[in-house]
Design a protein around this motif. Sequence first.
Motif, PDB file in Angstrom:
ATOM      1  N   ILE A 129     -13.726 -21.601  18.934  1.00 33.66           N
ATOM      2  CA  ILE A 129     -13.253 -20.704  19.991  1.00 33.66           C
ATOM      3  C   ILE A 129     -13.520 -21.298  21.372  1.00 33.66           C
ATOM      4  O   ILE A 129     -14.528 -21.955  21.599  1.00 33.66           O
ATOM      5  CB  ILE A 129     -13.923 -19.310  19.924  1.00 33.66           C
ATOM      6  N   ASP A 130     -12.563 -21.083  22.254  1.00 32.85           N
ATOM      7  CA  ASP A 130     -12.791 -21.364  23.661  1.00 32.85           C
ATOM      8  C   ASP A 130     -13.068 -20.032  24.320  1.00 32.85           C
ATOM      9  O   ASP A 130     -12.290 -19.093  24.182  1.00 32.85           O
ATOM     10  CB  ASP A 130     -11.567 -22.021  24.301  1.00 32.85           C
ATOM     11  N   ILE A 131     -14.191 -19.990  25.024  1.00 34.59           N
ATOM     12  CA  ILE A 131     -14.641 -18.743  25.631  1.00 34.59           C
ATOM     13  C   ILE A 131     -14.100 -18.617  27.060  1.00 34.59           C
ATOM     14  O   ILE A 131     -14.010 -19.602  27.784  1.00 34.59           O
ATOM     15  CB  ILE A 131     -16.185 -18.733  25.710  1.00 34.59           C
ATOM     16  N   GLU A 163     -10.744 -29.262  15.981  1.00 32.81           N
ATOM     17  CA  GLU A 163     -11.284 -28.290  15.030  1.00 32.81           C
ATOM     18  C   GLU A 163     -10.735 -26.886  15.290  1.00 32.81           C
ATOM     19  O   GLU A 163     -11.000 -25.977  14.515  1.00 32.81           O
ATOM     20  CB  GLU A 163     -12.809 -28.318  15.011  1.00 32.81           C
ATOM     21  N   HIS A 164      -9.920 -26.743  16.307  1.00 30.61           N
ATOM     22  CA  HIS A 164      -9.206 -25.477  16.480  1.00 30.61           C
ATOM     23  C   HIS A 164      -8.280 -25.230  15.291  1.00 30.61           C
ATOM     24  O   HIS A 164      -7.917 -24.101  14.999  1.00 30.61           O
ATOM     25  CB  HIS A 164      -8.411 -25.467  17.781  1.00 30.61           C
ATOM     26  N   GLN A 165      -7.911 -26.317  14.596  1.00 25.17           N
ATOM     27  CA  GLN A 165      -7.057 -26.180  13.403  1.00 25.17           C
ATOM     28  C   GLN A 165      -7.800 -25.535  12.224  1.00 25.17           C
ATOM     29  O   GLN A 165      -7.186 -25.112  11.256  1.00 25.17           O
ATOM     30  CB  GLN A 165      -6.505 -27.562  13.009  1.00 25.17           C
ATOM     31  N   TYR A 171      -7.513 -20.387  16.801  1.00 31.17           N
ATOM     32  CA  TYR A 171      -6.740 -21.208  15.870  1.00 31.17           C
ATOM     33  C   TYR A 171      -5.524 -21.842  16.542  1.00 31.17           C
ATOM     34  O   TYR A 171      -4.765 -21.160  17.242  1.00 31.17           O
ATOM     35  CB  TYR A 171      -6.275 -20.357  14.689  1.00 31.17           C
ATOM     36  N   ARG A 172      -5.402 -23.143  16.358  1.00 35.46           N
ATOM     37  CA  ARG A 172      -4.196 -23.835  16.817  1.00 35.46           C
ATOM     38  C   ARG A 172      -3.633 -24.636  15.651  1.00 35.46           C
ATOM     39  O   ARG A 172      -4.276 -25.539  15.142  1.00 35.46           O
ATOM     40  CB  ARG A 172      -4.504 -24.812  17.958  1.00 35.46           C
ATOM     41  N   PRO A 173      -2.422 -24.298  15.238  1.00 37.14           N
ATOM     42  CA  PRO A 173      -1.801 -25.039  14.142  1.00 37.14           C
ATOM     43  C   PRO A 173      -1.599 -26.511  14.518  1.00 37.14           C
ATOM     44  O   PRO A 173      -1.541 -26.855  15.700  1.00 37.14           O
ATOM     45  CB  PRO A 173      -0.442 -24.349  13.973  1.00 37.14           C
ATOM     46  N   PHE A 221     -18.153 -33.233  27.371  1.00 40.35           N
ATOM     47  CA  PHE A 221     -18.900 -31.976  27.412  1.00 40.35           C
ATOM     48  C   PHE A 221     -17.941 -30.808  27.663  1.00 40.35           C
ATOM     49  O   PHE A 221     -17.188 -30.821  28.621  1.00 40.35           O
ATOM     50  CB  PHE A 221     -19.928 -32.094  28.539  1.00 40.35           C
ATOM     51  N   GLU A 222     -17.968 -29.833  26.758  1.00 42.94           N
ATOM     52  CA  GLU A 222     -17.107 -28.649  26.922  1.00 42.94           C
ATOM     53  C   GLU A 222     -17.970 -27.403  26.825  1.00 42.94           C
ATOM     54  O   GLU A 222     -18.208 -26.878  25.734  1.00 42.94           O
ATOM     55  CB  GLU A 222     -16.022 -28.607  25.830  1.00 42.94           C
ATOM     56  N   PRO A 223     -18.461 -26.897  27.951  1.00 45.43           N
ATOM     57  CA  PRO A 223     -19.377 -25.754  27.916  1.00 45.43           C
ATOM     58  C   PRO A 223     -18.748 -24.461  27.394  1.00 45.43           C
ATOM     59  O   PRO A 223     -19.457 -23.500  27.113  1.00 45.43           O
ATOM     60  CB  PRO A 223     -19.826 -25.599  29.379  1.00 45.43           C
ATOM     61  N   TRP A 224     -17.424 -24.445  27.238  1.00 42.97           N
ATOM     62  CA  TRP A 224     -16.726 -23.228  26.791  1.00 42.97           C
ATOM     63  C   TRP A 224     -16.373 -23.257  25.309  1.00 42.97           C
ATOM     64  O   TRP A 224     -15.915 -22.270  24.762  1.00 42.97           O
ATOM     65  CB  TRP A 224     -15.433 -23.067  27.596  1.00 42.97           C
ATOM     66  N   HIS A 225     -16.530 -24.396  24.665  1.00 36.57           N
ATOM     67  CA  HIS A 225     -16.055 -24.533  23.278  1.00 36.57           C
ATOM     68  C   HIS A 225     -17.200 -24.320  22.278  1.00 36.57           C
ATOM     69  O   HIS A 225     -18.153 -25.089  22.242  1.00 36.57           O
ATOM     70  CB  HIS A 225     -15.416 -25.912  23.097  1.00 36.57           C
ATOM     71  N   PHE A 226     -17.073 -23.275  21.460  1.00 34.13           N
ATOM     72  CA  PHE A 226     -18.076 -22.961  20.447  1.00 34.13           C
ATOM     73  C   PHE A 226     -17.418 -22.988  19.069  1.00 34.13           C
ATOM     74  O   PHE A 226     -16.226 -22.737  18.931  1.00 34.13           O
ATOM     75  CB  PHE A 226     -18.721 -21.599  20.717  1.00 34.13           C
TER      76      PHE A 226
HETATM   77 ZN   LIG Z   1     -11.790 -25.790  22.366  1.00 32.34          ZN
END
Ligand SMILES: [Zn+2]
Length: 189
Positions: free
Chosen positions: A109-111, A102-104, A69-71, A158-163
Amino acid sequence: MDYTVLVNKEKLLPSDYIPEELVEIHEPTGSKLDKTYVNRLNITAYRFFKKMQTDALKKGFEIFVDSSYRPYDYQKRVFDNIVQEKGIEHAKKFVAEPGASEHQTGLAIDIIFRRNGKMIESQTEDDPEIQWLFANAHKYGFILRYPKGKENITGFDFEPWHFRYVGEKLASELFSKGLTLEEYYAKID
Ligand SMILES: [Zn+2]
Protein backbone atom coordinates in the motif's frame (compact mmCIF):
# COMPACT_ATOMS: atom_id res chain seq x y z
CA MET A 1 -1.92 -16.66 -0.08
CA ASP A 2 1.68 -16.37 1.06
CA TYR A 3 1.91 -13.02 2.81
CA THR A 4 5.69 -13.23 3.02
CA VAL A 5 6.36 -13.46 -0.72
CA LEU A 6 9.48 -11.64 -1.94
CA VAL A 7 9.09 -9.54 -5.08
CA ASN A 8 11.78 -7.20 -6.34
CA LYS A 9 13.83 -6.28 -9.40
CA GLU A 10 15.48 -9.70 -9.34
CA LYS A 11 12.47 -11.75 -8.31
CA LEU A 12 9.77 -10.84 -10.78
CA LEU A 13 6.16 -11.93 -10.78
CA PRO A 14 4.92 -13.50 -14.00
CA SER A 15 2.79 -11.31 -16.25
CA ASP A 16 -0.25 -13.52 -15.67
CA TYR A 17 0.02 -13.47 -11.86
CA ILE A 18 -3.23 -12.27 -10.31
CA PRO A 19 -3.51 -12.55 -6.53
CA GLU A 20 -6.43 -14.16 -4.76
CA GLU A 21 -8.67 -12.55 -2.18
CA LEU A 22 -8.69 -9.02 -3.49
CA VAL A 23 -11.40 -6.67 -2.31
CA GLU A 24 -12.35 -3.37 -3.83
CA ILE A 25 -11.74 -0.58 -1.38
CA HIS A 26 -12.93 2.98 -1.30
CA GLU A 27 -10.67 5.41 0.46
CA PRO A 28 -10.09 9.10 -0.12
CA THR A 29 -7.15 9.23 -2.54
CA GLY A 30 -4.82 11.80 -4.00
CA SER A 31 -5.04 13.46 -7.38
CA LYS A 32 -2.07 11.71 -8.96
CA LEU A 33 -3.89 8.49 -9.75
CA ASP A 34 -5.18 7.57 -13.15
CA LYS A 35 -8.98 8.10 -13.13
CA THR A 36 -9.61 4.54 -14.31
CA TYR A 37 -7.72 3.11 -11.32
CA VAL A 38 -9.77 0.79 -9.12
CA ASN A 39 -8.29 0.42 -5.64
CA ARG A 40 -8.09 -3.20 -4.54
CA LEU A 41 -6.22 -4.89 -1.73
CA ASN A 42 -5.86 -8.34 -0.21
CA ILE A 43 -8.74 -8.83 2.22
CA THR A 44 -6.54 -9.70 5.22
CA ALA A 45 -4.16 -6.82 4.58
CA TYR A 46 -7.18 -4.55 4.35
CA ARG A 47 -8.64 -5.80 7.62
CA PHE A 48 -5.37 -5.05 9.40
CA PHE A 49 -5.03 -1.73 7.64
CA LYS A 50 -8.45 -0.72 8.99
CA LYS A 51 -7.32 -1.51 12.55
CA MET A 52 -4.19 0.54 12.01
CA GLN A 53 -6.26 3.37 10.54
CA THR A 54 -8.61 3.36 13.54
CA ASP A 55 -5.73 3.45 16.02
CA ALA A 56 -3.95 6.19 14.06
CA LEU A 57 -7.11 8.27 14.19
CA LYS A 58 -7.10 8.01 18.00
CA LYS A 59 -3.79 9.90 17.82
CA GLY A 60 -5.30 12.41 15.42
CA PHE A 61 -3.70 10.98 12.28
CA GLU A 62 -5.96 10.44 9.28
CA ILE A 63 -4.29 7.85 7.07
CA PHE A 64 -5.66 6.24 3.93
CA VAL A 65 -4.65 3.77 1.23
CA ASP A 66 -3.86 5.83 -1.84
CA SER A 67 -2.88 2.97 -4.11
CA SER A 68 -2.62 -0.76 -3.57
CA TYR A 69 -3.08 -3.55 -6.13
CA ARG A 70 -1.72 -2.74 -9.56
CA PRO A 71 -2.13 -5.33 -12.30
CA TYR A 72 0.87 -6.22 -14.47
CA ASP A 73 -0.57 -4.34 -17.43
CA TYR A 74 -1.10 -1.21 -15.34
CA GLN A 75 2.53 -1.23 -14.23
CA LYS A 76 3.62 -1.89 -17.81
CA ARG A 77 1.69 1.16 -18.99
CA VAL A 78 3.24 3.34 -16.27
CA PHE A 79 6.72 2.03 -17.08
CA ASP A 80 6.33 2.39 -20.85
CA ASN A 81 5.11 5.97 -20.47
CA ILE A 82 8.18 6.93 -18.47
CA VAL A 83 10.45 5.19 -21.00
CA GLN A 84 8.83 7.24 -23.76
CA GLU A 85 9.13 10.47 -21.84
CA LYS A 86 12.50 10.12 -20.18
CA GLY A 87 14.29 7.09 -21.58
CA ILE A 88 14.93 3.58 -20.35
CA GLU A 89 17.72 4.45 -17.87
CA HIS A 90 15.56 6.94 -16.03
CA ALA A 91 12.59 4.58 -16.03
CA LYS A 92 14.63 1.71 -14.60
CA LYS A 93 15.92 3.91 -11.82
CA PHE A 94 12.63 5.41 -10.73
CA VAL A 95 9.86 3.01 -11.65
CA ALA A 96 9.51 -0.70 -11.03
CA GLU A 97 9.53 -2.71 -14.23
CA PRO A 98 6.40 -4.74 -14.85
CA GLY A 99 6.62 -7.80 -12.58
CA ALA A 100 9.04 -6.11 -10.19
CA SER A 101 6.39 -4.12 -8.37
CA GLU A 102 5.04 -5.75 -5.25
CA HIS A 103 1.88 -3.75 -5.82
CA GLN A 104 1.06 -6.69 -8.12
CA THR A 105 0.76 -8.93 -5.03
CA GLY A 106 -2.17 -6.97 -3.59
CA LEU A 107 -0.22 -6.73 -0.33
CA ALA A 108 1.50 -3.36 -0.80
CA ILE A 109 0.00 0.00 0.00
CA ASP A 110 0.97 3.57 -0.64
CA ILE A 111 -0.21 5.71 2.23
CA ILE A 112 -1.68 9.14 1.94
CA PHE A 113 -2.96 11.28 4.77
CA ARG A 114 -5.28 14.15 5.42
CA ARG A 115 -4.46 17.03 7.68
CA ASN A 116 -6.81 19.90 8.45
CA GLY A 117 -9.13 18.63 5.75
CA LYS A 118 -6.45 18.62 3.07
CA MET A 119 -4.92 15.56 1.41
CA ILE A 120 -1.13 15.62 1.73
CA GLU A 121 0.48 14.13 -1.37
CA SER A 122 4.16 14.67 -0.71
CA GLN A 123 4.80 12.47 2.29
CA THR A 124 8.15 12.75 4.03
CA GLU A 125 9.79 10.97 6.91
CA ASP A 126 9.31 14.11 9.02
CA ASP A 127 5.53 13.97 8.89
CA PRO A 128 4.07 12.88 12.25
CA GLU A 129 1.68 10.50 10.46
CA ILE A 130 4.63 8.76 8.79
CA GLN A 131 6.60 8.72 12.05
CA TRP A 132 3.66 7.04 13.76
CA LEU A 133 3.56 4.42 10.99
CA PHE A 134 7.31 3.82 11.24
CA ALA A 135 6.90 3.08 14.94
CA ASN A 136 3.63 1.12 14.83
CA ALA A 137 2.92 -0.46 11.43
CA HIS A 138 4.55 -3.76 12.43
CA LYS A 139 1.92 -4.30 15.12
CA TYR A 140 -0.61 -4.61 12.31
CA GLY A 141 1.60 -6.77 10.10
CA PHE A 142 3.02 -4.03 7.88
CA ILE A 143 6.65 -3.17 7.20
CA LEU A 144 8.27 -0.10 5.74
CA ARG A 145 9.40 -1.89 2.61
CA TYR A 146 12.02 0.50 1.20
CA PRO A 147 13.85 2.06 4.16
CA LYS A 148 16.47 4.75 4.07
CA GLY A 149 20.02 3.43 3.93
CA LYS A 150 18.93 0.08 2.44
CA GLU A 151 18.54 1.28 -1.14
CA ASN A 152 21.33 -0.95 -2.41
CA ILE A 153 19.70 -3.97 -0.76
CA THR A 154 16.07 -3.43 -1.79
CA GLY A 155 16.96 -1.92 -5.17
CA PHE A 156 14.50 0.90 -4.54
CA ASP A 157 14.89 4.46 -3.34
CA PHE A 158 13.64 5.29 0.16
CA GLU A 159 9.83 5.42 0.03
CA PRO A 160 8.43 6.59 3.38
CA TRP A 161 4.85 6.06 2.11
CA HIS A 162 5.14 2.47 0.86
CA PHE A 163 4.18 -0.29 3.31
CA ARG A 164 3.85 -3.99 2.71
CA TYR A 165 1.67 -6.48 4.56
CA VAL A 166 3.67 -9.58 5.60
CA GLY A 167 1.65 -10.64 8.66
CA GLU A 168 2.16 -9.70 12.29
CA LYS A 169 4.76 -12.33 13.16
CA LEU A 170 7.23 -11.55 10.38
CA ALA A 171 6.60 -7.81 10.56
CA SER A 172 7.51 -7.76 14.25
CA GLU A 173 10.60 -9.85 13.66
CA LEU A 174 11.83 -7.64 10.82
CA PHE A 175 11.06 -4.53 12.85
CA SER A 176 12.94 -5.65 15.95
CA LYS A 177 15.96 -6.85 13.95
CA GLY A 178 15.94 -3.90 11.54
CA LEU A 179 15.89 -6.18 8.52
CA THR A 180 14.47 -5.74 5.03
CA LEU A 181 12.66 -8.62 3.36
CA GLU A 182 15.73 -9.18 1.15
CA GLU A 183 18.02 -9.52 4.19
CA TYR A 184 15.58 -11.87 5.87
CA TYR A 185 15.56 -14.21 2.87
CA ALA A 186 19.33 -13.97 2.44
CA LYS A 187 19.68 -15.22 6.04
CA ILE A 188 17.36 -18.19 5.80
CA ASP A 189 18.52 -19.33 2.34
ZN1 LIG B 1 4.24 1.79 -3.54
